[in-house]
Design an enzyme around this catalytic site. Structure first.
Site, mmCIF file in Angstrom:
data_model
loop_
_atom_site.group_PDB
_atom_site.id
_atom_site.type_symbol
_atom_site.label_atom_id
_atom_site.label_comp_id
_atom_site.label_asym_id
_atom_site.label_seq_id
_atom_site.Cartn_x
_atom_site.Cartn_y
_atom_site.Cartn_z
ATOM 1 N N PRO A 160 42.603 28.370 138.407
ATOM 2 C CG PRO A 160 43.598 27.841 140.602
ATOM 3 C CD PRO A 160 42.228 28.448 139.799
ATOM 4 C CD GLU B 270 39.278 28.066 149.148
ATOM 5 O OE1 GLU B 270 38.770 28.669 148.193
ATOM 6 O OE2 GLU B 270 39.849 28.715 150.019
ATOM 7 N NE ARG C 34 45.937 46.246 123.725
ATOM 8 C CZ ARG C 34 46.520 45.797 122.380
ATOM 9 N NH1 ARG C 34 46.178 44.459 122.226
ATOM 10 N NH2 ARG C 34 47.342 46.340 121.730
ATOM 11 C CG ASP D 5 50.344 42.720 119.293
ATOM 12 O OD1 ASP D 5 50.534 41.677 119.716
ATOM 13 O OD2 ASP D 5 48.970 42.790 118.701
HETATM 14 C C1 JBH Z 1 42.405 31.927 138.374
HETATM 15 O O1 JBH Z 1 44.877 32.385 136.932
HETATM 16 C C2 JBH Z 1 44.861 31.472 138.014
HETATM 17 N N1 JBH Z 1 46.046 31.581 138.460
HETATM 18 C C3 JBH Z 1 46.291 31.545 140.057
HETATM 19 N N2 JBH Z 1 45.415 31.623 140.632
HETATM 20 C C4 JBH Z 1 43.721 31.724 140.314
HETATM 21 C C5 JBH Z 1 42.792 31.826 141.027
HETATM 22 C C6 JBH Z 1 41.498 32.145 140.601
HETATM 23 C C7 JBH Z 1 41.431 32.416 139.238
HETATM 24 C C8 JBH Z 1 43.717 31.825 138.857
#
Ligand code: JBH
Length: 247
Positions: free
Chosen positions: A87, A114, A152, A167
C-alpha cells in the site's frame, strides 16, 4: 516476457491466471508465468515467513531471508523488475503497465499489510506498487491485476481489432455508450443516430458522449484533457443542448 509471482498463497494466484487473455497469452507463448510458494524458502520446522518487529508493536513483518532466497533462486536477468506489492507503493496506472510491459522479466512479491523488512525494500526491490487506496489482506490480488494489465500489452497478445480499439486511458477520455441487439429492449430504444448509417454523424455523436461523460464523471481526467478544435465545437454544441434543456 517472464513473470514470476512469489506468495504464501500460490493456489490463489494460480487460479486467477487460468482464465481469459492471460491464459491464452501463456498458451501462445507470449508470456511464461510461474507461481512460487514463499514457504519453500522459509527455514526451520515452522517455515515462518514473518516475525515480530524489532522495537515492538503489533503486527508481523515479512522476513528478508525467504524473500531474498526466493528471488535469487529465479536467477533474474539484470534488467528484471523486482516489484513489491504494498500500500506504500506508487499507485498503479496504465502508464506504469506500459512501462513494465517493456521489461523482459517481472518478479512480483506479494506482501501482507504490516509490510516487508526495510532491507527488502531498499536492497531487493526495484519498484513498489499499490493498486489503490483501500485495505487488502495481501498483494495476491494486486499481483493478478498487474499480470493482467501488462500481459494484454505484450506484442501479439491482442488481436488487431482489440488493440486498435482506443482504450480509455490512451486518449484520456472515457468510452462512449455501446448498444447491441435488440433495437428495443423493454421499451428502451437504441439512439436513432446509430441506425442512420451516417458514419460522420455517428462519430460526432460518440465523441460528444465521450466528452460529456468524462466531464461529468471524471474531473481528474477532464482537468488534464486538451480539447482539439473539433472537440471545442462539440463542447459548444453540448453547452447549447444543455441550455435548451434547462432554460
Ligand atoms: C498491496 O494495492 C494495495 N492496496 C491496499 N492494500 C494492499 C496490500 C498489499 C499489497 C496493497
Amino acid at each position: 516476457m517472464r513473470i514470476d509471482v512469489i506468495t504464501i498463497f500460490p493456489d490463489m494466484v494460480r487460479a486467477g491466471l487460468g482464465y481469459s487473455i492471460v491464459k491464452r497469452a501463456q498458451e501462445a507463448g507470449h508470456v511464461r508465468v510461474a507461481v512460487h510458494d514463499l514457504r519453500d524458502h522459509a527455514p526451520g520446522k515452522h517455515r515462518a515467513t514473518d516475525d515480530s518487529p524489532y522495537g515492538g508493536g503489533a503486527g508481523m513483518v515479512m522476513l528478508p531471508g525467504p524473500l531474498f532466497q526466493a528471488v535469487e533462486s529465479l536467477d533474474p536477468v539484470p534488467e528484471a523488475r523486482i516489484i513489491l506489492l504494498t500500500p506504500q507503493g506508487e499507485t498503479f496506472s496504465q502508464a506504469k503497465a506500459r512501462e513494465l510491459s517493456e521489461a523482459p522479466h517481472l518478479v512480483l512479491l506479494c506482501g501482507h499489510y504490516e509490510g516487508f523488512d526495510e532491507r527488502v525494500r531498499r536492497h531487493l526491490a526495484t519498484d513498489e506498487i499499490s493498486i489503490g487506496d483501500y485495505v487488502l489482506t495481501g498483494g495476491e490480488l494486486p499481483a493478478l491485476v498487474i499480470a493482467d494489465a501488462v500481459t494484454r500489452l505484450l506484442p501479439g497478445v491482442l488481436g488487431n481489432a482489440e488493440s486498435a480499439e482506443a482504450d480509455t486511458f490512451t486518449d484520456g477520455l472515457l468510452e462512449y455508450p455501446h448498444y447491441t441487439r435488440p433495437l428495443d429492449f423493454r421499451g428502451w430504444r437504441v439512439p436513432d443516430v446509430l441506425l442512420s448509417g451516417h458514419h460522420a454523424e455517428i462519430a460526432k455523436w460518440r465523441r460528444k458522449e465521450q466528452l460529456r461523460r468524462t466531464r461529468e464523471r471524471r474531473p481528474d481526467l477532464w482537468a488534464e484533457f486538451v480539447p482539439s478544435k473539433s472537440d471545442q465545437k462539440l463542447l459548444a454544441q453540448l453547452a447549447e443542448e444543455e441550455s435548451e434543456e434547462n432554460p
